[in-house]
Design a protein around this motif. Structure first.
Motif, mmCIF file in Angstrom:
data_model
loop_
_atom_site.group_PDB
_atom_site.id
_atom_site.type_symbol
_atom_site.label_atom_id
_atom_site.label_comp_id
_atom_site.label_asym_id
_atom_site.label_seq_id
_atom_site.Cartn_x
_atom_site.Cartn_y
_atom_site.Cartn_z
ATOM 1 N N TYR A 108 4.008 6.268 -10.129
ATOM 2 C CA TYR A 108 3.794 6.603 -11.612
ATOM 3 C C TYR A 108 2.474 6.067 -12.217
ATOM 4 O O TYR A 108 2.066 6.867 -13.160
ATOM 5 N N GLY A 109 1.975 5.209 -11.756
ATOM 6 C CA GLY A 109 0.899 4.461 -12.451
ATOM 7 C C GLY A 109 -0.414 5.290 -12.139
ATOM 8 O O GLY A 109 -1.028 5.789 -13.056
ATOM 9 N N GLY A 111 -0.653 7.826 -10.141
ATOM 10 C CA GLY A 111 -0.396 9.368 -10.050
ATOM 11 C C GLY A 111 -0.103 9.798 -8.632
ATOM 12 O O GLY A 111 -0.135 11.006 -8.379
ATOM 13 N N ASP A 163 -2.361 2.655 -20.767
ATOM 14 C CA ASP A 163 -1.658 4.057 -20.240
ATOM 15 C C ASP A 163 -0.950 3.734 -18.826
ATOM 16 O O ASP A 163 0.020 4.238 -18.634
ATOM 17 N N PHE A 164 -2.012 3.370 -18.012
ATOM 18 C CA PHE A 164 -1.385 3.142 -16.628
ATOM 19 C C PHE A 164 -0.128 2.203 -16.674
ATOM 20 O O PHE A 164 0.750 2.624 -16.130
ATOM 21 N N ARG A 166 1.898 1.485 -19.238
ATOM 22 C CA ARG A 166 3.126 2.294 -19.998
ATOM 23 C C ARG A 166 3.758 3.502 -18.907
ATOM 24 O O ARG A 166 4.761 3.370 -18.649
ATOM 25 N N ARG A 167 2.946 4.043 -18.065
ATOM 26 C CA ARG A 167 3.394 4.970 -16.974
ATOM 27 C C ARG A 167 4.172 4.313 -16.121
ATOM 28 O O ARG A 167 5.319 4.560 -15.550
ATOM 29 N N ASN A 170 7.679 2.964 -17.521
ATOM 30 C CA ASN A 170 8.581 4.059 -17.573
ATOM 31 C C ASN A 170 9.090 4.410 -16.165
ATOM 32 O O ASN A 170 10.275 4.954 -15.930
ATOM 33 N N GLY A 171 8.046 4.456 -15.156
ATOM 34 C CA GLY A 171 8.441 4.576 -13.655
ATOM 35 C C GLY A 171 9.494 3.689 -13.199
ATOM 36 O O GLY A 171 10.747 4.043 -12.623
#
Ligand code: TMP
Length: 207
Positions: A108-109, A111, A163-164, A166-167, A170-171
């Protein structure tokens, strides 16, 4: 001798999970259990060497794929030499991070493809999953501030942009949603004692 119990602690930076690993170990030992507390990346001499490569230096030192391969190499060594033998002799293993970290951070972070990462995991450690995973959830802005106040080395991932993080958060929530039998979310905004009580309460019913 029955097999032991494998618990992993997961979550972003500065969520307090390492403190909680120690507190849980102490309370289980008071109940007479053999407990092994360990961490990833790391936990064996070789895996700690790999850890040093991963957690220090420039953000762009490694690509996401290289990280995933290094992490899996460290994990196999750790599983073979520490976790699996401990579980086989009936011990409780409390591990600060495991395969979900790779899904959250590198998937998720960073990608990378999530299916690729699970396939990689299942190729090198087939069917190996914790009995219980506690996912420490916290706003990354709070967590990173805490983590950076605490230490100045081993901060390669902490330095990645918000942003990393936050992703990645959420992951973790997604992983927990997809694995409801194995995962429980811990509200890491609470105080140390409240979180410890939550975890003990969970364990009264989960094992
Ligand atoms: P720690 O700060 O919890 O000791 O973990 C070291 C760092 O390694 C942390 O920033 C998260 C990162 N990490 C990954 O990116 N992927 C993984 O699979 C693991 C186990 C850790």
């Amino acid at each position: 001798m029955s097999r032991g119990y494998f618990i992993t602690f997961e979550g972003g930076e500065g969520t307090g999970k390492s403190t909680q690993c120690q507190l849980l170990a102490e309370s289980l030992r008071l109940k007479g259990k053999e407990v092994v507390v360990t961490r990833e990346p790391g936990g064996t001499d070789g895996a700690e060497l790999i850890r040093a490569l991963l957690v220090s230096g420039d953000i762009n030192r490694w690509s996401g794929v290289t990280e995933a391969l290094l992490l899996n190499a460290a994990r196999v060594d750790h599983w073979d030499k520490v976790i699996s033998p401990a579980l086989n002799r009936g011990a409780w293993v409390i591990c600060d991070r495991f395969a979900d970290s790779t899904i959250a951070y590198q998937g998720y972070g960073r990608g990378l493809n999530i299916n690729f990462l699970w396939e990689l995991h299942n190729s090198v450690l087939p069917g190996i999953h914790p009995d219980l995973t506690l996912v420490f959830d916290l706003d990354p802005e709070i967590g990173i501030t805490r983590a950076l106040a605490r230490r100045t080395s081993e901060v390669r991932f902490e330095k990645m942009d918000l942003d990393f993080h936050r992703r990645m958060r959420n992951g973790y929530l997604e992983i927990a949603k997809n694995n409801p039998q194995r995962c429980r979310i811990i509200d890491a905004r609470q105080g140390i004692e409240e979180i410890h009580s939550d975890i003990k309460r969970l364990l009264e019913v989960t094992p």
